[in-house]
Write an enzyme that holds these catalytic residues in place. Sequence first.
Site, mmCIF file in Angstrom:
data_model
loop_
_atom_site.group_PDB
_atom_site.id
_atom_site.type_symbol
_atom_site.label_atom_id
_atom_site.label_comp_id
_atom_site.label_asym_id
_atom_site.label_seq_id
_atom_site.Cartn_x
_atom_site.Cartn_y
_atom_site.Cartn_z
ATOM 1 N N HIS A 79 -1.155 2.163 -4.617
ATOM 2 C CA HIS A 79 -0.622 1.692 -5.899
ATOM 3 C C HIS A 79 -1.027 2.608 -7.045
ATOM 4 O O HIS A 79 -0.337 2.703 -8.043
ATOM 5 C CB HIS A 79 -1.096 0.265 -6.196
ATOM 6 C CG HIS A 79 -0.357 -0.762 -5.389
ATOM 7 N ND1 HIS A 79 1.012 -0.807 -5.309
ATOM 8 C CD2 HIS A 79 -0.801 -1.782 -4.625
ATOM 9 C CE1 HIS A 79 1.377 -1.800 -4.531
ATOM 10 N NE2 HIS A 79 0.299 -2.405 -4.088
ATOM 11 N N ARG A 84 0.112 -2.668 9.336
ATOM 12 C CA ARG A 84 0.796 -1.832 8.331
ATOM 13 C C ARG A 84 -0.132 -0.679 7.986
ATOM 14 O O ARG A 84 -1.201 -0.856 7.404
ATOM 15 C CB ARG A 84 1.133 -2.667 7.091
ATOM 16 C CG ARG A 84 1.849 -1.856 6.031
ATOM 17 C CD ARG A 84 3.163 -2.487 5.651
ATOM 18 N NE ARG A 84 3.834 -1.670 4.655
ATOM 19 C CZ ARG A 84 4.224 -2.103 3.475
ATOM 20 N NH1 ARG A 84 4.019 -3.368 3.146
ATOM 21 N NH2 ARG A 84 4.850 -1.322 2.638
ATOM 22 N N GLN A 92 12.779 -4.962 -12.075
ATOM 23 C CA GLN A 92 12.630 -5.724 -13.320
ATOM 24 C C GLN A 92 12.295 -7.200 -13.138
ATOM 25 O O GLN A 92 11.550 -7.751 -13.939
ATOM 26 C CB GLN A 92 13.902 -5.587 -14.162
ATOM 27 C CG GLN A 92 13.900 -4.318 -14.993
ATOM 28 C CD GLN A 92 15.212 -4.116 -15.714
ATOM 29 O OE1 GLN A 92 16.008 -3.284 -15.326
ATOM 30 N NE2 GLN A 92 15.453 -4.878 -16.757
ATOM 31 N N GLU A 100 -1.175 0.958 1.179
ATOM 32 C CA GLU A 100 -0.977 0.770 -0.264
ATOM 33 C C GLU A 100 -2.279 0.781 -1.076
ATOM 34 O O GLU A 100 -2.313 0.335 -2.213
ATOM 35 C CB GLU A 100 -0.185 -0.530 -0.528
ATOM 36 C CG GLU A 100 1.296 -0.312 -0.780
ATOM 37 C CD GLU A 100 2.111 0.102 0.448
ATOM 38 O OE1 GLU A 100 1.565 0.135 1.568
ATOM 39 O OE2 GLU A 100 3.295 0.429 0.285
ATOM 40 N N TYR A 147 -5.064 -0.915 -0.375
ATOM 41 C CA TYR A 147 -5.853 -2.156 -0.313
ATOM 42 C C TYR A 147 -7.087 -1.951 0.597
ATOM 43 O O TYR A 147 -7.308 -0.863 1.103
ATOM 44 C CB TYR A 147 -4.972 -3.307 0.189
ATOM 45 C CG TYR A 147 -3.920 -3.739 -0.819
ATOM 46 C CD1 TYR A 147 -4.298 -4.274 -2.056
ATOM 47 C CD2 TYR A 147 -2.560 -3.588 -0.555
ATOM 48 C CE1 TYR A 147 -3.338 -4.659 -2.989
ATOM 49 C CE2 TYR A 147 -1.604 -3.971 -1.492
ATOM 50 C CZ TYR A 147 -1.982 -4.504 -2.702
ATOM 51 O OH TYR A 147 -1.051 -4.881 -3.626
HETATM 52 FE FE1 SF4 Z 1 13.954 -6.402 -7.547
HETATM 53 FE FE2 SF4 Z 1 16.365 -7.499 -7.611
HETATM 54 FE FE3 SF4 Z 1 15.878 -5.284 -9.011
HETATM 55 FE FE4 SF4 Z 1 16.039 -5.239 -6.353
HETATM 56 S S1 SF4 Z 1 17.683 -5.709 -7.782
HETATM 57 S S2 SF4 Z 1 14.488 -4.265 -7.582
HETATM 58 S S3 SF4 Z 1 15.111 -7.186 -5.822
HETATM 59 S S4 SF4 Z 1 14.955 -7.275 -9.320
#
Ligand code: SF4
Length: 678
Positions: free
Chosen positions: A257, A219, A344, A169, A171
């Site tokens: 990222h 990873r 979100q 990613e 890092y």
């Molecule tokens: Fe994140 Fe929940 Fe949306 Fe999945 S459903 S991307 S876990 S906020």
Amino acid sequence: MAVEIRYPHLLAPLDLGFTTLKNRVLMGSMHTGLEDHKRDYPKLAAYFAERADGEVGLIVTGGIAPNIRGWTSPFSSLLASRLQVPRHKLVTRAVHDRGGKICMQILHTGRYGYHPLCVAPTAIRSPITPFKPRGLSARGVERQIRAYVRATRLARKAGYDGVEIMGSEGYLINQFTTTRVNKRSDQWGGNARDRYRFAEEIVSRCRVAVGEDFIIIYRLSMLDLVADGNDWDEVVEQAQAAERAGATLINTGIGWHEARIPTIATMVPRGAFSWVTARLRPQLTVPVITTNRINTPQVAEDILARGDADMVSMARPLLADAEFVKKAREDRAQEINICIACNQACLDHTFGRQIATCLVNPRACRETELNYLPASKAKTVAVVGAGPAGLACATVAARRGHQVSLFEQSGEIGGQFNMAKKVPGKEEFNHSLDYYRGEVERSGVNLHLATRAGPEELRDFDEIVLATGVHPRPVTVPGIDHPRVLTYIDVLNGKVMVGAKVAVIGAGGIGFDIAEFLSHAEDQPSSSQSIEAFAREWGIDLDLRARGGVKNVQAQPPASAREIWLLQRKASKPGKSLGKTTGWIHRLSLRHRGVHMLSNVTYERIGDKGLHISIKGETRLLEVDHIVVCAGQVSNTNLAEALTTNGRSFHLIGGAQKAAELDAKFAIREGSELAAVL
Ligand code: SF4
Ligand code: NAP
């Protein structure tokens, strides 16, 4: 009679020699923000305990820095001293008490650190962070390696079953492995062998420090998705070096990222990158884990049955539903609350320095605060409106033992979800709707579709909840009644044939969705449904001949089905209000398709020739066939006003309460929180 196991590959144990994992599901690392403060560790313990109860095979914590140079941001999570061990013990005990296993991820962010102490192999600032890192001296490199070893020892002391060494990613370790950030000419830079020496040293010295009976996951960045990333031969060499150095499992990392290709958002096809892990697996003897956009037991099962990997990693799906594995085992997969990959409430929160949670499961990371306990007194509850807020409220209240009636004036549940699911790349909303349809039935909600509930119908209920939602905000441009003006609802519902040239008034979430929808021809499948189409659209080499998987690969987005103008009055960049981790994807996707995005627009009038606008005093005519209004929402409050007149008390939730900045995250959270206390 033998009982048929529905997901035999997913539920098969994995023998690691010194320990056995009960199934093939890894809860992938996901920073929640609870790791960053000592006071939040009891909450972190409760969060992981529920996932262990849900039978996940192995958990990996969010990233924990091995020293302050590796911090994500100032004073974020750290395991560098014995003093920090007791808080981690809370977590490991809670998981072990439920029969689970847990590894701690060691994450050194390198130049991605959001603080002035950050370091990197070479002093080159990343395009996504404001701090220029200090280039590490040879002694500095040695100090970082020792910090990893110390963190691994301390993790063992804290009771973890292992560690995951984060090498992907973009890092720190990944910064060493590629020439993108590693311009060194000493033993830590130059050819591939020297660039991955840092990773190899870390894994081998950690192995020596903790002995053989401790899990070490490495990873690995299998596909950097940046042009000066590694080529495939270098990836294989690095994986084999990590195996020789003592890694127990190799996990998949996809994309830095700073890469400008989506890797986990909702427009990425399910299981879009397991083919990369599949290419590596035959080159190794240790088990490999695959990841990215695996969100149902069937997708996971198919990947394992094909032999792409030995385990699947899911992070967000375990946020969305702690009982994912248990429900799969009990053949109740249809009851899983599926992650819709919206980012979100999880990643957008993390990047906004808020505690992560989940849009479809507001209890995630709040297990000690938001609980749906049996009601002390069963009441009759009327919920009006079966959009996300109403559905969440009705189903949680019913599960708590209330007698719930849910009234919906249209013929189906879902409200705004029914709009969202039609947008190319947002097909996952269909599954949330399926989940709620099932949940309404399972929880015993009394559903009344095509029913308009008024004060009279609501009279005898103990509690009334209004989740009556929103309607489009009317705009006052001269000519707004012209037949070429449409609402976004008419467009998404297919009530009109939209012409070849379209202007969209409003560049918020729905304006972007409409532009995406209209840029696709009706018969053109969304690239979210095909890995090949997705790779073509974003320029990923499926043959892995290109460096980083992308070098000199031309992105070939399909041409837009229409000429589209996306407009806003504000001077800011269109799409600024979209999610932190997904806004750039929506903007780039529309730019790829040639959508014109204009700010500073004044709407002058709408006439037979199209939309007359002016920008900074300069007038223009957009000769469009249709104008779609996406100017936000206003609350539906008629029923609230009628009840107030009648002197009835009620609860107002979701869009009916607050239309501005309304989204499903807010609606579901509000519905659930109210239902928890009714
Ligand atoms: Fe994140 Fe929940 Fe949306 Fe999945 S459903 S991307 S876990 S906020
Ligand atoms: P919104 O995000 O508030 O956007 C409304 C747009 O209309 C703005 O661009 C605004 O820009 C414009 N506008 C406002 N009043 C206007 C007026 N009187 N005349 C002309 N234009 C006007 O609302 P939305 O697009 O309806 O989205 C609703 C909610 O759903 C938002 O919270 C959004 O975050 C969420 N959502 C998110 C996504 C996503 O993240 N992908 C997708 C869909 C929905 P100007 O004022 O500058 O003109």
